[in-house]
Design a protein around this motif. Sequence first.
Motif, short mmCIF file in Angstrom:
data_model
loop_
_atom_site.label_atom_id
_atom_site.label_comp_id
_atom_site.label_asym_id
_atom_site.label_seq_id
_atom_site.Cartn_x
_atom_site.Cartn_y
_atom_site.Cartn_z
N GLN A 102 -11.22 103.73 32.15
CA GLN A 102 -11.21 102.27 31.62
C GLN A 102 -10.12 102.14 30.43
OE1 GLN A 102 -11.94 99.01 33.45
NE2 GLN A 102 -10.49 98.39 31.69
N LEU A 103 -10.41 103.12 29.56
CA LEU A 103 -9.42 102.99 28.43
C LEU A 103 -8.05 103.28 28.80
CD1 LEU A 103 -11.47 105.27 25.76
CD2 LEU A 103 -11.32 102.76 26.16
N CYS A 104 -7.70 104.08 29.82
CA CYS A 104 -6.58 104.24 30.31
C CYS A 104 -6.00 102.92 31.05
CB CYS A 104 -6.62 105.27 31.25
SG CYS A 104 -4.84 105.87 31.99
N ASP A 105 -6.99 102.07 31.73
CA ASP A 105 -6.68 100.95 32.41
C ASP A 105 -6.37 99.97 31.40
OD1 ASP A 105 -6.39 99.92 35.21
OD2 ASP A 105 -7.92 98.26 34.15
N ASP A 106 -6.87 100.11 30.20
CA ASP A 106 -6.63 98.99 28.90
C ASP A 106 -5.43 99.33 28.62
OD1 ASP A 106 -9.11 98.22 29.22
OD2 ASP A 106 -9.91 99.01 27.48
N LEU A 107 -4.77 100.56 28.55
CA LEU A 107 -3.57 100.94 28.00
C LEU A 107 -2.48 100.16 29.11
CD1 LEU A 107 -4.07 104.39 26.69
CD2 LEU A 107 -3.12 102.33 25.27
N LEU A 108 -2.69 100.70 30.40
CA LEU A 108 -1.89 100.09 31.59
C LEU A 108 -1.76 98.52 31.40
CD1 LEU A 108 -3.03 102.57 34.37
CD2 LEU A 108 -0.89 102.22 33.25
N GLY A 109 -2.96 97.84 31.07
CA GLY A 109 -2.76 96.15 30.94
C GLY A 109 -2.02 95.75 30.02
N VAL A 110 -1.46 96.57 28.92
CA VAL A 110 -0.60 96.17 28.11
C VAL A 110 0.85 96.77 28.08
CG1 VAL A 110 -0.15 95.92 25.36
CG2 VAL A 110 -2.51 95.42 26.38
N PHE A 111 0.67 98.07 28.47
CA PHE A 111 2.05 98.80 28.44
C PHE A 111 2.55 99.05 30.05
CE2 PHE A 111 0.04 99.38 24.45
CZ PHE A 111 1.01 99.31 23.52
N GLY A 112 1.63 98.81 30.83
CA GLY A 112 2.16 99.37 32.23
C GLY A 112 3.30 98.84 32.78
N ASP A 113 4.00 99.60 33.81
CA ASP A 113 5.13 99.21 34.38
C ASP A 113 4.65 98.43 35.49
OD1 ASP A 113 7.32 98.86 36.01
OD2 ASP A 113 7.96 101.33 35.82
N PRO A 114 5.07 97.18 35.76
CA PRO A 114 4.61 96.51 37.05
C PRO A 114 5.10 97.04 38.12
CG PRO A 114 6.00 94.81 35.34
CD PRO A 114 5.96 96.41 34.90
N GLU A 115 6.08 97.96 38.22
CA GLU A 115 6.50 98.45 39.72
C GLU A 115 5.19 99.44 40.04
OE1 GLU A 115 8.89 98.28 41.72
OE2 GLU A 115 9.62 96.62 40.52
N GLN A 116 4.34 100.12 38.90
CA GLN A 116 3.50 100.99 39.16
C GLN A 116 2.03 100.24 39.26
OE1 GLN A 116 3.94 104.28 39.57
NE2 GLN A 116 5.94 103.79 39.32
N THR A 117 1.77 99.25 38.42
CA THR A 117 0.49 98.58 38.70
C THR A 117 0.38 97.29 39.59
OG1 THR A 117 1.11 96.92 36.82
CG2 THR A 117 0.30 99.13 35.95
N GLY A 118 1.66 96.94 40.07
CA GLY A 118 1.47 95.74 40.90
C GLY A 118 1.04 94.30 40.22
N LYS A 119 0.84 94.39 38.83
CA LYS A 119 0.70 93.31 37.86
C LYS A 119 1.61 93.11 37.12
CE LYS A 119 -3.51 91.79 37.88
NZ LYS A 119 -4.82 91.26 37.51
N PRO A 120 1.89 91.97 36.46
CA PRO A 120 2.84 91.48 35.40
C PRO A 120 2.45 92.38 34.14
CG PRO A 120 2.03 89.53 36.46
CD PRO A 120 1.08 90.51 36.91
N SER A 121 3.66 92.69 33.44
CA SER A 121 3.56 93.35 32.39
C SER A 121 2.81 92.82 31.23
CB SER A 121 5.08 93.81 31.62
OG SER A 121 5.05 94.73 30.61
N GLY A 122 1.86 93.37 30.52
CA GLY A 122 1.01 92.54 29.56
C GLY A 122 0.08 91.63 29.99
#
Length: 383
Positions: A267-287
């Motif tokens: 989940q901590l990694c997911d929290d980082l992805l939720g702010v810094f994640g690449d939409p191409e990788q996460t499938g969700k908008p950045s931030g």
Amino acid sequence: MTSARPVDQFAAPAGLDDVPDSVGGVLSDFFDRVIPHAAAIDPVVGEAATMLREFTMNGGKRIRPTLLYAGWRCGVSEVGRSPAPGDGDNPAEALRAGAAIELIQACALIHDDIIDRSDTRRGRPTIHRAVETAHTDAAWSGDPSAFGMAGAILIGDLALSWADDLFHGVGVAEELPAGALRRGAARRAGAVWAAMRTEVLGGQILDIVNESRGNESVSAAYRVMEFKTAAYTVARPLELGATLAGGSPALINALRSVGHDLGIAFQLCDDLLGVFGDPEQTGKPSGDDLVAGKRTALIAVGLNRAGAATGGELRGLIGRELSTDELVRARSILVDVGAVADMEQRIDRLDERAQATIAALNVDGSVRSELSALGHRLGHRQR
């Protein structure tokens, strides 16, 4: 219902990397059975069920069923194991339970997207947006947005209902070994299943309450993680698999500890992805987490570390649409105050503790090695 392969004809995966495909086969078989019944009620019900099928089968890493299968393999390979008659040596039971968890996950994601007002999931429109579009395209009366949310809630409920059916063998019971649903290991697994469902829903309730209260404490964020993610995503699947296999209490307790540590790291990694994640990788908008106003551990640590002025600025960048410049600024604050480094250090410590527990498991060495590699990947996903 249409004919399909008996549940015990799904081949055992060669390794954990093969579990997602095997679970996909179980899900596909299950949908083949239940969708015609839904369509017999009315074609629109069949269309809703088909929408659920497409959502469930579209992507997803199948983390939970893979962990469940890993727990099952630990239980089956436990050194000194003395299984009771009928204890879970059939891999099909673990695959079926894993497929059922994927339906709970479908429900959780569909409802989460409504709560978070998300427009996309895995690069496609969320279910409530897709139902809204169908309403608009059909030129039906009423508010398309309200219809979309109502339809998605019901589709999520259908997923939760079918998850129980699949876990308990409804619709496949005629093809299960006689007495399989009555044996002791299955009853014990049923208790784990029930606890897991309550915990994930309880975690979701805590999540929305924390957001509405504006609770910025790190302890509140961890409380949500403990139940919404750590238990449901990692600890309970591992425990469920080992319980199905008739694993010892000592093994189940050790796997529960592994699951807690890896679940928090995940989940901590997911929290980082939720702010810094690449939409191409996460499938969700950045931030997306910032826009949704989620009170994650990352945000809580950032607010606690920031001074009054910077903390106020960060607070003003949470819970609303952000421009590109504003998103960059929010990210820079979290980096500058040390919140990102704090999260990464916590992830490393949790992974190290989990790895030490895995190394001490009294199970087959190859199983231990696969679980170790899987656990390390959970907390070190790429941003």
